[in-house]
Design an enzyme around this catalytic site. Structure first.
Site, PDB file in Angstrom:
ATOM      1  N   VAL A 269     -44.930  21.638 -50.843  1.00 48.34           N
ATOM      2  CA  VAL A 269     -45.375  20.863 -51.720  1.00 48.34           C
ATOM      3  C   VAL A 269     -44.853  19.390 -52.160  1.00 48.34           C
ATOM      4  O   VAL A 269     -43.969  18.894 -51.276  1.00 48.34           O
ATOM      5  CB  VAL A 269     -44.888  21.850 -53.245  1.00 48.34           C
ATOM      6  CG1 VAL A 269     -45.510  23.202 -53.074  1.00 48.34           C
ATOM      7  CG2 VAL A 269     -43.376  21.862 -53.033  1.00 48.34           C
ATOM      8  N   GLY A 270     -45.804  18.694 -52.974  1.00 45.53           N
ATOM      9  CA  GLY A 270     -45.211  17.222 -53.278  1.00 45.53           C
ATOM     10  C   GLY A 270     -46.093  16.252 -52.595  1.00 45.53           C
ATOM     11  O   GLY A 270     -47.029  16.805 -51.835  1.00 45.53           O
ATOM     12  N   ASN A 271     -45.791  15.029 -53.184  1.00 49.33           N
ATOM     13  CA  ASN A 271     -46.946  14.057 -52.910  1.00 49.33           C
ATOM     14  C   ASN A 271     -46.698  13.825 -51.587  1.00 49.33           C
ATOM     15  O   ASN A 271     -47.891  13.305 -50.854  1.00 49.33           O
ATOM     16  CB  ASN A 271     -46.437  13.047 -53.864  1.00 49.33           C
ATOM     17  CG  ASN A 271     -46.866  13.488 -55.299  1.00 49.33           C
ATOM     18  OD1 ASN A 271     -47.776  13.818 -55.816  1.00 49.33           O
ATOM     19  ND2 ASN A 271     -45.939  13.197 -56.273  1.00 49.33           N
ATOM     20  N   VAL A 272     -45.587  13.740 -50.978  1.00 46.36           N
ATOM     21  CA  VAL A 272     -45.512  13.290 -49.619  1.00 46.36           C
ATOM     22  C   VAL A 272     -45.994  14.030 -48.625  1.00 46.36           C
ATOM     23  O   VAL A 272     -46.902  13.774 -47.591  1.00 46.36           O
ATOM     24  CB  VAL A 272     -43.884  12.874 -49.155  1.00 46.36           C
ATOM     25  CG1 VAL A 272     -43.892  12.246 -47.895  1.00 46.36           C
ATOM     26  CG2 VAL A 272     -43.400  11.909 -50.272  1.00 46.36           C
ATOM     27  N   GLU A 293     -47.778  28.267 -46.946  1.00 43.86           N
ATOM     28  CA  GLU A 293     -47.631  29.017 -48.302  1.00 43.86           C
ATOM     29  C   GLU A 293     -49.101  28.661 -49.277  1.00 43.86           C
ATOM     30  O   GLU A 293     -49.527  29.388 -49.848  1.00 43.86           O
ATOM     31  CB  GLU A 293     -46.363  28.457 -48.942  1.00 43.86           C
ATOM     32  CG  GLU A 293     -45.382  29.044 -48.436  1.00 43.86           C
ATOM     33  CD  GLU A 293     -44.181  28.595 -49.288  1.00 43.86           C
ATOM     34  OE1 GLU A 293     -43.021  29.027 -48.910  1.00 43.86           O
ATOM     35  OE2 GLU A 293     -44.204  27.573 -50.118  1.00 43.86           O
ATOM     36  N   ILE A 363     -34.908  15.668 -50.945  1.00 42.53           N
ATOM     37  CA  ILE A 363     -34.406  14.863 -51.738  1.00 42.53           C
ATOM     38  C   ILE A 363     -33.330  13.879 -50.942  1.00 42.53           C
ATOM     39  O   ILE A 363     -33.812  12.531 -51.170  1.00 42.53           O
ATOM     40  CB  ILE A 363     -33.501  15.671 -52.595  1.00 42.53           C
ATOM     41  CG1 ILE A 363     -34.066  16.676 -53.535  1.00 42.53           C
ATOM     42  CG2 ILE A 363     -32.779  14.632 -53.596  1.00 42.53           C
ATOM     43  CD1 ILE A 363     -34.934  16.081 -54.800  1.00 42.53           C
ATOM     44  N   ASN A 383     -36.604  21.366 -57.983  1.00 35.23           N
ATOM     45  CA  ASN A 383     -37.306  22.683 -58.172  1.00 35.23           C
ATOM     46  C   ASN A 383     -36.821  23.672 -57.495  1.00 35.23           C
ATOM     47  O   ASN A 383     -36.344  24.908 -58.321  1.00 35.23           O
ATOM     48  CB  ASN A 383     -38.685  22.205 -57.285  1.00 35.23           C
ATOM     49  CG  ASN A 383     -39.313  21.160 -57.903  1.00 35.23           C
ATOM     50  OD1 ASN A 383     -39.719  21.000 -59.093  1.00 35.23           O
ATOM     51  ND2 ASN A 383     -39.953  20.284 -56.831  1.00 35.23           N
ATOM     52  N   GLY A 387     -40.045  27.869 -49.850  1.00 38.08           N
ATOM     53  CA  GLY A 387     -40.305  28.368 -48.443  1.00 38.08           C
ATOM     54  C   GLY A 387     -39.813  27.428 -47.562  1.00 38.08           C
ATOM     55  O   GLY A 387     -39.952  27.698 -46.255  1.00 38.08           O
ATOM     56  N   LYS A 407     -35.990   6.047 -56.795  1.00 38.26           N
ATOM     57  CA  LYS A 407     -35.768   5.266 -58.078  1.00 38.26           C
ATOM     58  C   LYS A 407     -35.580   3.901 -58.021  1.00 38.26           C
ATOM     59  O   LYS A 407     -34.683   3.081 -58.344  1.00 38.26           O
ATOM     60  CB  LYS A 407     -34.229   5.857 -59.052  1.00 38.26           C
ATOM     61  CG  LYS A 407     -34.163   7.430 -59.179  1.00 38.26           C
ATOM     62  CD  LYS A 407     -35.244   7.815 -60.294  1.00 38.26           C
ATOM     63  CE  LYS A 407     -35.232   9.221 -60.493  1.00 38.26           C
ATOM     64  NZ  LYS A 407     -36.313   9.913 -61.236  1.00 38.26           N
TER      65      LYS A 407
HETATM   66  O1  0RQ Z   1     -38.579  12.363 -59.478  1.00 41.53           O
HETATM   67  O2  0RQ Z   1     -40.579  12.156 -60.749  1.00 41.53           O
HETATM   68  O3  0RQ Z   1     -38.415  12.132 -61.828  1.00 41.53           O
HETATM   69  O4  0RQ Z   1     -39.258  10.059 -60.270  1.00 41.53           O
HETATM   70  O5  0RQ Z   1     -37.483  13.680 -56.882  1.00 41.53           O
HETATM   71  O6  0RQ Z   1     -39.971  12.694 -55.631  1.00 41.53           O
HETATM   72  O7  0RQ Z   1     -40.794  11.183 -53.796  1.00 41.53           O
HETATM   73  O8  0RQ Z   1     -42.191  12.244 -55.489  1.00 41.53           O
HETATM   74  O9  0RQ Z   1     -41.277  13.375 -53.777  1.00 41.53           O
HETATM   75  O10 0RQ Z   1     -43.169  14.986 -54.659  1.00 41.53           O
HETATM   76  O11 0RQ Z   1     -42.665  14.944 -52.272  1.00 41.53           O
HETATM   77  O12 0RQ Z   1     -41.184  16.115 -53.877  1.00 41.53           O
HETATM   78  C1  0RQ Z   1     -38.005  17.618 -52.558  1.00 41.53           C
HETATM   79  C2  0RQ Z   1     -38.695  17.612 -54.721  1.00 41.53           C
HETATM   80  C3  0RQ Z   1     -40.096  16.201 -53.104  1.00 41.53           C
HETATM   81  C4  0RQ Z   1     -40.012  18.480 -53.115  1.00 41.53           C
HETATM   82  C5  0RQ Z   1     -39.186  17.523 -53.304  1.00 41.53           C
HETATM   83  C6  0RQ Z   1     -36.797  12.425 -57.215  1.00 41.53           C
HETATM   84  C7  0RQ Z   1     -38.147  11.428 -57.493  1.00 41.53           C
HETATM   85  C8  0RQ Z   1     -39.007  12.302 -58.327  1.00 41.53           C
HETATM   86  C9  0RQ Z   1     -39.988  13.926 -56.536  1.00 41.53           C
HETATM   87  P1  0RQ Z   1     -39.249  11.442 -60.573  1.00 41.53           P
HETATM   88  P2  0RQ Z   1     -41.078  12.326 -54.744  1.00 41.53           P
HETATM   89  P3  0RQ Z   1     -42.136  14.730 -53.623  1.00 41.53           P
HETATM   90  C10 0RQ Z   1     -43.143  24.996 -49.820  1.00 41.53           C
HETATM   91  C11 0RQ Z   1     -41.775  24.193 -49.436  1.00 41.53           C
HETATM   92  C12 0RQ Z   1     -38.412  22.101 -52.058  1.00 41.53           C
HETATM   93  C13 0RQ Z   1     -39.309  23.028 -51.892  1.00 41.53           C
HETATM   94  C14 0RQ Z   1     -39.987  23.228 -50.649  1.00 41.53           C
HETATM   95  C15 0RQ Z   1     -39.632  19.850 -53.097  1.00 41.53           C
HETATM   96  C16 0RQ Z   1     -38.991  13.667 -57.452  1.00 41.53           C
HETATM   97  O13 0RQ Z   1     -40.819  18.459 -51.680  1.00 41.53           O
HETATM   98  O14 0RQ Z   1     -39.494  20.349 -54.400  1.00 41.53           O
HETATM   99  O15 0RQ Z   1     -39.999  22.197 -49.745  1.00 41.53           O
HETATM  100  N1  0RQ Z   1     -39.211  20.495 -52.088  1.00 41.53           N
HETATM  101  N2  0RQ Z   1     -41.116  24.079 -50.322  1.00 41.53           N
HETATM  102  O16 0RQ Z   1     -37.554  10.166 -58.210  1.00 41.53           O
HETATM  103  C17 0RQ Z   1     -32.602  11.321 -56.685  1.00 41.53           C
HETATM  104  C18 0RQ Z   1     -32.994  11.076 -54.530  1.00 41.53           C
HETATM  105  C19 0RQ Z   1     -34.435  11.723 -54.728  1.00 41.53           C
HETATM  106  C20 0RQ Z   1     -34.687  11.770 -55.986  1.00 41.53           C
HETATM  107  C21 0RQ Z   1     -36.693  12.137 -54.775  1.00 41.53           C
HETATM  108  N3  0RQ Z   1     -32.484  10.914 -53.332  1.00 41.53           N
HETATM  109  N4  0RQ Z   1     -32.174  11.179 -55.488  1.00 41.53           N
HETATM  110  N5  0RQ Z   1     -33.786  11.823 -57.143  1.00 41.53           N
HETATM  111  N6  0RQ Z   1     -35.969  12.182 -56.136  1.00 41.53           N
HETATM  112  N7  0RQ Z   1     -35.508  11.640 -53.914  1.00 41.53           N
HETATM  113  C22 0RQ Z   1     -43.657  25.195 -51.129  1.00 41.53           C
HETATM  114  C23 0RQ Z   1     -43.147  26.050 -51.972  1.00 41.53           C
HETATM  115  O17 0RQ Z   1     -42.033  26.556 -51.737  1.00 41.53           O
HETATM  116  C24 0RQ Z   1     -43.654  26.609 -53.122  1.00 41.53           C
END
Ligand code: 0RQ
Length: 502
Positions: A269-272, A293, A363, A383, A387, A407
């Site tokens: 999930v996520g933007n990247v 998933e 992260i 989050n 998976g 940030k």
């Molecule tokens: O927070 O919106 O408050 O600024 O994390 O970061 O860069 O938009 O990245 O949307 O791709 O999400 C790991 C969260 C990345 C996601 C994670 C802060 C950043 C922002 C989001 P703000 P981005 P993405 C199958 C796989 C775990 C579950 C998973 C995730 C927010 O990919 O939840 O992989 N993964 N499941 O500012 C502090 C850092 C940071 C940070 C990013 N180093 N320190 N804050 N952020 N890096 C799907 C399922 O299982 C359902």
């Protein structure tokens, strides 16, 4: 009789949500459907929140343990969190109100590998499930249930709960019948047999969920949309990440390590992660499969263009525009998408057998390749692991992707030591940022550090990381396998907490 509820026994159980919710009591464990904003119950959470608020107004406590497939939506997790109605939650959450309660310490969150959640229920590790509330598309004459836009843990909740409330959502397309493959042969050790799936597009089960009609205490009708959040448009940083990753896949094909149509892909999930799918779509790759998933917007693009020929998942995670596109062309997607239970979509046995290419957001990563997917500055959960662990550890090849800073550049995503570990150095293959790609396969920790710093870290933080390793090596000549300065390894995080800058 209602065209969506053609089972005579279950048709007699149709009531309002306000009536149905009387079957849920304070302290109950409640297993709801739902996975990434799709297929969650639409009416019962609000009715339960109202019942909780009324109890609170009378001075009575009313909270429940809430179990689901993964995240849900503001009208499920959100409304219950708003009345402080959730005492504990598993296995994944992305709701901001609930996240704040978890991080404030008022909700116990069990952040579990998604492939574990069903089996841990079956093993009895979570205790009794009092009631399941499951959204379906239709109830057939013989009581079989046509699933809706996610499967998640529904099969397990329906099998295991003492009581069941069904929500029949008229908004979900009736054409969903045939989009699901539900494996009903769950067995417990020592009686487990191999799961007979050898291709992502193989059917090994039945198109329907099942429930013992005697357990169904109420059937509620709804007509309400799924609510998934929209993705941010692909920006320069995520486009660069995607280009590095796609280039590397080309390289792997050229090296003879995978076929031209790759191996089944999984995208988190996520933007990247969504941007990486866009990168694949813009590439020359074609005829791919997905064993993943979530079908997110990027996956629909891939299916539409023919880059992807088939996708196996457990849920849709589509934006409003994505939902409209899917609904308008639903018959064209039939045969190209199968939704399975998450115990199957994420099963380590299957991920390993198929040789999945796993691509997940993170992260932060450390110089030695440990990855933190879940926690900000060590203690606040974002989050959950979802998976990512199921896929990463068992994948043929895994990628962890992130911008090199967060940030506005105040935080380096590459740090001396991660402030929380989800994926260990033993699991992680490739770390990708917009700066480049660090292929860590076959490298010792010190060689990994060189590569991560050179290829993935932001230039602004590179020298400090290199200097950290040098000083750590110099400090303890007999401890150079994974050199660390223990009083400094987490100082970058502390500095950010103290000054707002790493
Ligand atoms: O927070 O919106 O408050 O600024 O994390 O970061 O860069 O938009 O990245 O949307 O791709 O999400 C790991 C969260 C990345 C996601 C994670 C802060 C950043 C922002 C989001 P703000 P981005 P993405 C199958 C796989 C775990 C579950 C998973 C995730 C927010 O990919 O939840 O992989 N993964 N499941 O500012 C502090 C850092 C940071 C940070 C990013 N180093 N320190 N804050 N952020 N890096 C799907 C399922 O299982 C359902």
């Amino acid at each position: 009789m209602n065209a969506r509820i053609t089972c005579p026994t279950l048709a007699t159980k149709v009531v309002s949500a306000e009536e149905a919710v009387k079957h849920i009591y304070p302290g109950d464990s409640v297993g709801i459907s739902g996975f990434t904003g799709a297929g969650y119950p639409k009416a019962m959470p609000a009715a339960l929140a109202a019942r909780m608020q009324a109890a609170r107004d009378r001075g009575e406590e009313f909270r429940v343990a809430l179990w689901s497939g993964a995240s849900t939506a503001p009208d499920a997790d959100g409304v219950l969190a708003a009345v402080d109605g959730i005492s504990s939650r598993l296995p994944y959450n992305s709701d901001p109100v609930l996240r704040a309660e978890i991080n404030a310490g008022s909700v116990d969150y069990l952040d579990a590998h998604l492939s574990h959640s069903a089996q841990h229920m079956w093993f009895g590790f979570y205790g009794n499930l009092d009631i399941a509330v499951v959204e379906v598309t239709a109830v057939l004459p013989d009581g079989l249930l046509v699933p809706s836009s996610s499967v998640g843990n529904n099969k397990t909740w329906l099998d295991q709960a003492d009581k069941v409330i069904l929500e029949v959502n008229h908004w979900q397309p009736r054409e969903f019948e045939g989009f699901h493959d539900i494996y009903h042969r769950t067995a417990l050790p020592p009686n487990r047999l191999p799961i007979p799936l050898t291709e992502p597009d193989q059917r090994i089960g039945e198109p329907y969920l099942k429930v013992d009609p005697a357990k169904v205490v109420a059937v509620v009708e709804t007509n309400a949309p799924d609510r998934n959040s929209a993705f941010s448009p692909v920006d320069e940083v995520s486009r660069a990440i995607a280009e590095h990753l796609v280039d590397f896949l080309r390289h792997e094909v050229k090296a003879g390590r995978m076929p031209a149509e790759l191996l089944p892909i999984q995208s988190g999930v996520g933007n990247v992660a969504n941007a990486v799918l866009a990168g694949l779509d813009a590439s020359e790759f074609t005829g791919l499969t997905a064993f993943t998933e979530v079908i997110q917007d990027g996956m629909l693009d891939l299916l539409d263009s023919g880059t992807l020929r088939f996708a196996s998942a457990t849920s849709f995670g589509l934006s409003d525009a994505g939902v409209r596109r899917f609904m308008d062309n639903i018959n064209a997607y039939k045969g190209k998408i199968l939704l399975r239970s998450e115990e199957i979509s994420n099963h380590p046995e299957l991920v390993r057998r198929l040789g999945v290419i796993a691509m997940n957001g993170m992260i932060e990563a450390d110089i030695y390749g440990n990855v933190n997917s879940t926690h900000v500055m060590g203690s606040s959960v974002m989050n959950g692991i979802g998976g990512s662990g199921d896929f990463a550890r068992n994948a043929f090849l895994n990628f962890f992707v992130s911008p090199s800073t967060a940030k506005g550049g105040a935080i380096s995503s590459i740090v001396p030591m991660v402030s929380h570990v989800d994926h260990t150095e033993h699991d992680v293959h490739v770390v990708v940022t917009e700066q480049g790609l660090a292929d860590l396969r076959g490298l010792s920790p010190r060689r990994r550090a060189e590569r991560v710093i050179e290829h993935a870290a932001h230039p602004k933080f590179r020298d400090a990381l290199t200097e950290y390793v040098a000083r750590a090596e110099a400090a303890r000549p007999t401890a150079r396998h994974t050199p660390h300065l223990l009083d400094e390894s987490l100082s970058w995080h502390q500095r950010f907490l103290d000054s707002g800058q790493m």
